[in-house]
Design a protein around this motif. Structure first.
Motif, PDB file in Angstrom:
ATOM      1  N   TRP A   1       0.838  -1.195   0.000  1.00  0.00           N
ATOM      2  CA  TRP A   1       0.000   0.000   0.000  1.00  0.00           C
ATOM      3  C   TRP A   1       0.871   1.242   0.000  1.00  0.00           C
ATOM      4  O   TRP A   1       0.638   2.187  -0.715  1.00  0.00           O
TER       5      TRP A   1
ATOM      6  N   TYR B   1       0.796   4.329  -2.689  1.00  0.00           N
ATOM      7  CA  TYR B   1       0.357   5.672  -2.366  1.00  0.00           C
ATOM      8  C   TYR B   1       1.477   6.690  -2.536  1.00  0.00           C
ATOM      9  O   TYR B   1       1.233   7.819  -2.916  1.00  0.00           O
TER      10      TYR B   1
ATOM     11  N   PRO C   1      -7.631  -3.168   1.673  1.00  0.00           N
ATOM     12  CA  PRO C   1      -6.890  -2.829   0.473  1.00  0.00           C
ATOM     13  C   PRO C   1      -7.719  -3.092  -0.770  1.00  0.00           C
ATOM     14  O   PRO C   1      -8.495  -4.022  -0.821  1.00  0.00           O
TER      15      PRO C   1
ATOM     16  N   TYR D   1      -5.935   8.162   8.592  1.00  0.00           N
ATOM     17  CA  TYR D   1      -6.989   7.687   7.702  1.00  0.00           C
ATOM     18  C   TYR D   1      -8.220   8.569   7.899  1.00  0.00           C
ATOM     19  O   TYR D   1      -8.591   8.882   9.038  1.00  0.00           O
TER      20      TYR D   1
ATOM     21  N   GLU E   1      -9.113   5.056  -0.742  1.00  0.00           N
ATOM     22  CA  GLU E   1      -8.948   3.610  -0.565  1.00  0.00           C
ATOM     23  C   GLU E   1     -10.241   2.845  -0.812  1.00  0.00           C
ATOM     24  O   GLU E   1     -10.341   1.670  -0.471  1.00  0.00           O
TER      25      GLU E   1
END
Length: 660
Positions: free
Chosen positions: A7, A11, A46, A150, A172
């Motif tokens: 991830w 990103y 994910p 997040y 996401e």
């Protein structure tokens, strides 16, 4: 810290930090965006949208699914970001993966024992409320490296999402679907899910509680409307009341050496757990691996029929904690232990007195100085032996998962030796009563505002009759939706068979939708000794065709409009070769919901497959209809029958079960 390095690589490249300048400047820019948009922090699985929390999810009924909060002390990828990250997930597989990666239950945003901050829908939902068409809005999850956080936002505006990407917010995917606003929420008490941020550290968390922000945090606004984890409380120190439906709470083991003696503290309180960790206690890893987050199992948060309270005791002279499941009235036992210096610290949960499907024994062990240690695994037993603890007896039975497909069951035992086990399955249109109820086109978790009683169902008349004839009866609950309910029941019977072995007779029984599930379970297995099915549909396509104005809404709500799904969930259309189950089916002659020909279709299919010839009973019609039967008639599932016909049925049922 991201849940996986992959991830992070994705990103970093997609957000293009190298072209945007120093992380500090980016964080400042993002902060200004947050002030305008009111975004919040959260995590999702994910690769985009999450899956529902139960593997065998219902085919058609949307469900409100829990949003679990987790937290972890992390090193920010960019200087100035938060050193504690809060993450929220609706996917049990992701939750397990996060916990195995060091994420812990988060007490910042909820008092719920399992870190549930609220509920979102598992799919888009549309409905009409007060004559106005309404719909949910997807809740996206974003990650920002500069904040090391997040962020959640309920939005269906793709341009808005694209604009956020310019400021480093990586989408996401969708974690669920929320209410657009409180006024149009069709379920009781939708609540704002708000974000709280520490402006200095950039740490942020989400909460639907009525509690004030944690010290140092400010309210940054509402990012979605959710179903809260429980009704609000008037006590600011306990901002949520528990839902009415029983919940499995994780039992966390904490340890700390005091005066040279290792103490082992078990708790189901997320607040006590957090306070213990802050005070120097550590997660116990001798019984379960570190990936288990200190959780050795699960206990009910309230008394479920057939369970006993599990108490925690402290003995200061012996410098140890002790645990015991106490049946009946515990006052005498608590008083006796108090005489010897054992101080009760109250109930930490409720368990079944004997091993059950989905449980593991929690075993005691003691050193010569009477200090105690408790374990559930072979690793724990080995540690106990190495540390000089002598094994004792199981003191409770912990569930191994809070996501067990059968969320609730009651046990009713006969006097004397049991002849076998009957899995009793309630009816009601394939709607699970605990912990979900139907709210229009979707299924919602219940809590005190919805549920008039304690949530415990009384054993039905059939269950009482079977217990009286010497059988142990498990009244099993299931989640709403036909395919999900069938999967839940099959899971339960499989675990039950594993528990009792091949030598114990297991039967299934039910009425209406429960009768359908009882027959379907027997049709899909080869280890069911008998089935009693009262007024259960056996051939769903024919049932809808035979009574189109009666049963169709129930079938479509539970199985959807696809007749192929109806067929694969029809006992009479299942491959019955090799079935040895003895079957009793009964319905009223004037039943217009499940017509008598449904029994004939199943009976013919069993005979054609070489199975034992079923006993099929059609009860003579009585006077009256609906749910009211005059004197001389009695209700039999969906219709009125004569008292004589009902009495004859009871005799036949007794003879049938006695002959198994």
């Amino acid at each position: 810290m991201k849940p996986s390095p992959a991830w992070s690589r994705h990103y970093v490249s997609s957000m293009g930090f190298t072209s945007r300048g120093p992380g500090r400047l980016l964080a400042t820019a993002v902060a200004s965006v947050l002030l305008v948009t009111g975004l919040g922090v959260v995590v999702a699985p994910p690769g985009g949208a999450v899956t529902p929390p139960i593997v065998n999810a219902p085919a058609t009924l949307p469900r409100l699914i829990p949003v679990h909060g987790l937290r972890k002390a992390t090193t920010p990828p960019i200087a100035g970001g938060a050193t504690t990250t809060h993450i929220y997930t609706t996917d049990p597989a992701e939750r397990a993966a996060l916990r195995s990666g060091g994420w812990q239950l988060d007490a910042a945003g909820t008092t719920n024992c399992d870190g549930i901050v609220g509920y979102l829908f598992d799919r888009p939902v549309q409905w009409t409320y007060a004559g106005v068409s309404q719909s949910t809005v997807p809740v996206h999850r974003f990650y920002h490296q500069a904040f090391n956080g997040y962020f959640l936002k309920a939005t269906d505006d793709q341009q808005f999402i694209d604009n956020l990407a310019l400021f480093g917010f990586a989408d996401e995917g969708i974690v669920g679907h929320g209410f657009r606003d409180n006024a149009t929420a069709p379920t009781a008490a939708a609540a704002p899910l708000r974000m709280y941020m520490d402006e200095t550290t950039k740490e942020a968390y989400h909460s639907a509680n009525a509690a004030p922000p944690l010290p140092g945090f400010t309210d940054r606004g509402t990012i979605a409307f959710v179903r809260p984890a429980g009704p609000p409380s008037t006590d600011p120190s306990v901002p949520e009341q528990p839902p009415a439906a029983a919940q499995l709470c994780p039992v966390t083991m904490l340890t700390r050496t005091i005066d040279g003696v290792a103490r082992h503290l078990a708790t189901t309180s997320i607040g006590e757990r957090a306070a213990g960790l802050a005070a120097g206690w550590t997660l116990e890893t001798t019984d379960v691996p570190a990936s288990a987050d200190g959780v050795v199992g699960y206990l009910w948060d309230r008394r479920v029929p057939g369970t006993d309270p599990v108490y925690r005791f402290r003995h200061d002279a012996l410098r140890s904690y002790y645990y015991e499941s106490i049946p009946g009235d515990p006052a005498g036992r608590i008083g006796a232990l108090a005489f010897y210096g054992f101080a009760s610290e109250g109930v930490i949960g409720y368990d079944f007195a004997t091993p059950q499907p989905g449980t593991v024994p929690w075993t005691s062990s003691y050193r010569p100085d009477m200090s105690a240690y408790y374990y559930t695994t072979a690793a724990g037993a080995a540690f106990a032996a190495a540390q000089g603890y002598a094994p004792g007896a199981p003191i409770a039975h912990l569930f191994t998962s809070a996501d067990a497909p059968a969320p609730y069951y009651e046990i009713h035992r006969p006097a004397g030796t049991s002849k076998g086990i009957v899995v009793d399955i309630h009816g009601g249109g394939w709607q699970g009563e605990l912990p979900w109820i139907i709210h229009g086109p979707f299924v919602a978790p219940v809590y005190l505002a919805d549920w008039p009683a304690t949530g415990a169902r009384q054993p039905d008349a059939m269950a009482q009759r079977l217990v009286a004839r010497g059988w142990t009866v498990y009244s099993v609950e299931y989640h709403s939706g036909g395919p999900l309910a069938a999967g839940d029941v099959d899971w339960f019977v499989t675990r039950l068979r594993d528990q009792v072995g091949a030598g114990t007779k297991i039967c299934t029984a039910g009425t209406s939708a429960g009768a359908h599930l009882a027959l379907l379970t027997a049709a899909r297995r080869r280890d069911v000794a008998c089935t009693i099915a009262d007024a259960g549909p056996t051939h769903l396509p024919a049932a809808v065709q035979g009574s189109p104005t009666e049963i169709r809404p129930f079938v479509e709500a539970a199985f959807g409009p696809d007749q192929g799904v109806w067929a694969t969930n029809s006992p009479a259309l299942t491959g019955l070769s090799g079935v040895t189950t003895k079957v009793l089916m009964a319905t009223a002659a004037n039943d217009t919901l499940v017509v008598p020909s449904q029994m004939t279709l199943m009976g013919d299919a069993l005979v054609a497959a070489g199975a034992p010839t079923p006993l099929v009973i059609t009860l003579a019609a009585g006077q009256g209809g609906g749910w009211g039967c005059p004197a001389g008639s009695i209700i039999f599932v969906h219709a009125c029958v004569t008292q004589a016909a009902y009495d004859a049925y009871l005799q036949a049922e007794a003879a049938f079960i006695d002959g198994i």
